[in-house]
Design an enzyme around this catalytic site. Structure first.
Site, PDB file in Angstrom:
ATOM      1  CE  LYS A  40       1.693  17.023  -1.473  1.00  0.00           C
ATOM      2  NZ  LYS A  40       1.374  16.729  -0.056  1.00  0.00           N
ATOM      3  N   GLY A  76     -12.225   8.540  -3.429  1.00  0.00           N
ATOM      4  CA  GLY A  76     -10.907   8.207  -3.979  1.00  0.00           C
ATOM      5  C   GLY A  76     -10.628   8.754  -5.357  1.00  0.00           C
ATOM      6  N   PRO A  77     -11.134   9.961  -5.714  1.00  0.00           N
ATOM      7  CG  PRO A  77     -11.773  12.212  -5.662  1.00  0.00           C
ATOM      8  CD  PRO A  77     -11.859  10.941  -4.872  1.00  0.00           C
ATOM      9  CE1 TYR A 104     -14.722   6.461   8.089  1.00  0.00           C
ATOM     10  CE2 TYR A 104     -15.844   8.546   7.770  1.00  0.00           C
ATOM     11  CZ  TYR A 104     -15.434   7.323   7.285  1.00  0.00           C
ATOM     12  OH  TYR A 104     -15.745   6.966   5.994  1.00  0.00           O
ATOM     13  CG  LEU A 148      -0.881   7.316  -7.112  1.00  0.00           C
ATOM     14  CD1 LEU A 148      -1.383   5.948  -7.540  1.00  0.00           C
ATOM     15  CD2 LEU A 148       0.635   7.395  -7.217  1.00  0.00           C
ATOM     16  CG  LEU A 149      -5.073  10.241 -10.654  1.00  0.00           C
ATOM     17  CD1 LEU A 149      -6.496   9.743 -10.858  1.00  0.00           C
ATOM     18  CD2 LEU A 149      -4.334  10.299 -11.992  1.00  0.00           C
TER      19      LEU A 149
END
Length: 302
Positions: A208, A198-199, A51, A204-205
């Protein structure tokens, strides 16, 4: 913040961890986010040497160095930046892993790493050699425990069979239920913890929803399917926000010890912590989610 034991280790990790990749390179802003995480009871911080060319580890180390005994620091190795930093190459060799840890320790300003993870992996890797590197680092006291970050069932199976890893970081959400078939049951049966990332499925969840949708959809879902599914999920889950349901869905699986979520603001940390402290999903809510979403399977990732 509730804590769970990571596999068969002595590490107690908060059920919500901070994924540090999204902190950025503004030191003051990053420090405020990490401080907010600590205030919310988060003790688990996940970074990687990849990173921001190592800057992420430096920021995490500098911010946490006065509180080292109160936190669990996880980092990763296996990717090597090219000389011109135009990209990276994969190197799970024993030599690289043992050299990379020294650089990470220096950047993190610590004598040991709580959880050292292989940042990927394929079935063609020299897996026995990589495990040997981790075991030697443990015996040398440079790392306390090790794990892998992988969504490849065959790779996960090899490490579970051959090593003493304590965790596997895996992408998992209501829209990505692939781990439920091949990975999570295997980990649970062998006393290894899953750490999920990535929960909220790339936003998407979250509130928004479709604002975050690609015209190509997401995994097994077309855009049209997402357009129908997301409002329906929100409606059926009633008073819960989608983000809260998403976090609690991950935590409802008995193999999952912690959900590692990124945050680019203090407000996001506070919201994530609130979601992590919410009441667990009921059996009825889980049944609704299972009814509406797909049981995806791993295809190219083997």
């Amino acid at each position: 913040m509730k804590k769970k034991k990571l596999g068969n280790s002595e590490l107690e990790v908060s059920v919500l961890g901070l994924g540090c990749m999204s902190l950025g390179t503004d030191v003051d802003k990053a420090r405020s986010i990490i401080d907010a995480a600590l205030d919310e009871g988060i003790n688990y911080f996940d970074t990687a040497d990849l990173y921001d060319f190592g800057e992420n580890e430096k920021i995490v180390g500098e911010t946490l160095k006065g509180r080292r005994d109160k936190v669990v620091i996880a980092t990763k190795a296996g990717n090597r930046w090219k000389q011109d930093k135009s990209g990276w190459t994969w190197d799970p060799s024993k030599e690289h892993v043992k050299n990379a840890v020294k650089d990470s320790l220096k950047r993190l300003q610590t004598d040991y790493i709580d959880l050292y993870q292989l940042h990927g992996g394929t079935i063609d890797d020299p897996i026995d050699e990589t495990i040997e590197a981790f075991e030697e680092l443990k015996s040398e006291g440079l790392i306390r425990y090790y794990g892998i970050s992988s969504i490849r069932p065959n790779v996960v199976r090899e490490y579970v069979d051959k090593s003493s890893l304590v965790s596997v970081m895996v992408q998992y959400s209501m829209l990505d239920r692939r781990p439920e078939e091949e990975i999570l049951p295997l980990l649970k049966a062998n006393g290894v913890s899953a750490v999920t990332r990535g929960p909220v499925a790339k936003g998407l969840l979250s509130e928004k929803m479709l604002e975050k949708a690609s015209s190509e959809g997401y995994l097994d879902y077309s855009y049209d399917e997402l357009e129908r599914l997301l409002p329906l999920l929100k409606e059926k889950l009633g008073s819960r926000s989608l983000a809260e349901a998403a976090l609690q869905y991950n935590l409802s699986h008995p193999a999952v010890a912690s959900v590692v979520a990124g945050a680019s603001s203090v407000e996001q940390i506070v919201q994530n912590a609130k979601a992590a402290r919410a009441n667990p999903l009921t059996d009825e809510e889980i049944a609704v989610i299972h009814e509406l979403t797909k049981v995806n399977m791993y295809t190219q990732h083997r």
